[in-house]
Write an enzyme that holds these catalytic residues in place. Structure first.
Site, PDB file in Angstrom:
ATOM      1  N   CYS A 171      13.064  36.418 -35.713  1.00 36.65           N
ATOM      2  CA  CYS A 171      13.337  37.608 -35.979  1.00 36.65           C
ATOM      3  C   CYS A 171      12.582  38.323 -34.386  1.00 36.65           C
ATOM      4  O   CYS A 171      12.874  39.771 -34.230  1.00 36.65           O
ATOM      5  CB  CYS A 171      12.551  38.073 -36.713  1.00 36.65           C
ATOM      6  N   VAL A 172      11.622  37.672 -33.889  1.00 30.32           N
ATOM      7  CA  VAL A 172      11.373  38.712 -32.721  1.00 30.32           C
ATOM      8  C   VAL A 172      10.954  37.709 -31.545  1.00 30.32           C
ATOM      9  O   VAL A 172      10.840  36.271 -31.518  1.00 30.32           O
ATOM     10  CB  VAL A 172       9.451  39.090 -32.795  1.00 30.32           C
TER      11      VAL A 172
END
Lengths: 104, 171
Positions: free
Chosen positions: A103-104
């Site tokens: 996600c990051v």
């Protein structure tokens, strides 16, 4: 599994066109993949792509943009300039790797 | 089964040929550590997909961009049943500090940056940060008190105008 021809090479790709066989990639092929999405590879691009390949080999998944930036020292801003629009996915595509899942 | 495809070559659609002009507006109204992250993570994800992103920090969300506070956001168990702990525990002295410490560790362990570094990444990815004028006035803060990446202190109406046509998230 789909086999397609990129330049002079026969390669395996998924339904979206991402390479599915790690060993079918080469820097020559990367130039052709990049050319298909309007990117002309420079040494700076290759520096990032080589890192992505190595990291994938060790981690078993494609580095996210943040990880690639931290590990290569190439600033996030520059990654956006090198691979405009959707940098993480474009980097993965040209490096012959699956899309990143982080996600990051 | 393997099929051989001659032409055309399959090229992933990165949206370059048909830009959608997609925009996302995120209103961050909370100052708790746990509630700071949803907006930051979604902003970052959207920027990576080529979406224009504007974040508006208002009320408690102002803590996320206030230099003196942005590194010290806290997480409390109080009023949060999702911790599945007795609510009375959350009120004991030191519990908020302990819960905050634990959450920071968990965030760090999954490779997610702290709030200031995350904001830097968002700005470097082309995101825009805006501070709410009313909140600034209430808290008696000006631009010198705010994170450098904040582009300006603007009214709610200004933000609505800037984000015309955007999809909106209120957090």
């Amino acid at each position: 599994m789909i086999v397609t021809t990129i330049g002079t090479s026969q390669v395996h790709v998924d339904a979206e066109g991402f390479l599915t066989d790690y060993d079918e990639w080469s820097e020559d092929l990367a130039r052709q993949l990049a050319g298909q999405i309007g990117i002309e590879l420079t040494d700076r691009h290759l520096e990032v792509l080589r890192y992505l390949r190595e990291d994938y080999k060790e981690q078993g998944e494609t580095a996210t943009l943040r990880r690639a930036s931290l590990q290569t020292g190439v600033p996030v801003k520059e990654l956006f300039a090198l691979f405009p629009g959707k940098p993480a996915k474009k980097m993965a595509y040209i490096a012959g790797l699956p899309k990143p899942v982080g996600c990051v | 089964m393997t099929t051989t495809q001659a032409e055309p070559v399959i090229i992933p659609d990165f949206g370059d040929s048909t830009p959608t002009g997609r925009k996302l507006a995120i209103i961050c109204s909370k100052g708790n550590l746990d509630m700071a992250y949803p907006g930051l993570i979604l902003a970052n994800a959207a920027l990576g997909e080529g979406v224009q992103v504007d974040l508006f920090f208002t009320f408690w969300g102002f803590d996320m961009i206030t230099k003196s506070r942005m590194e010290h956001l806290k997480f409390t168990m109080l009023g949060n049943t999702a911790t599945h702990m007795p609510q009375g525990l959350g009120g004991l002295p030191g519990m908020t500090a302990m819960a905050t410490h634990q959450m920071r560790k968990q965030i760090h362990d999954v490779g997610v940056p702290d709030v200031p570094e995350f904001l830097t990444q968002i700005v470097d990815s082309g995101g825009h940060l805006w501070a709410c004028r009313l909140s600034a006035e209430m808290m008696q803060l000006d631009e010198s008190d705010l994170y450098d990446g904040v582009e300006g202190i603007i009214s709610a109406a200004d933000f609505i105008e800037k984000t015309e046509g955007a999809q909106l998230l209120f957090i």
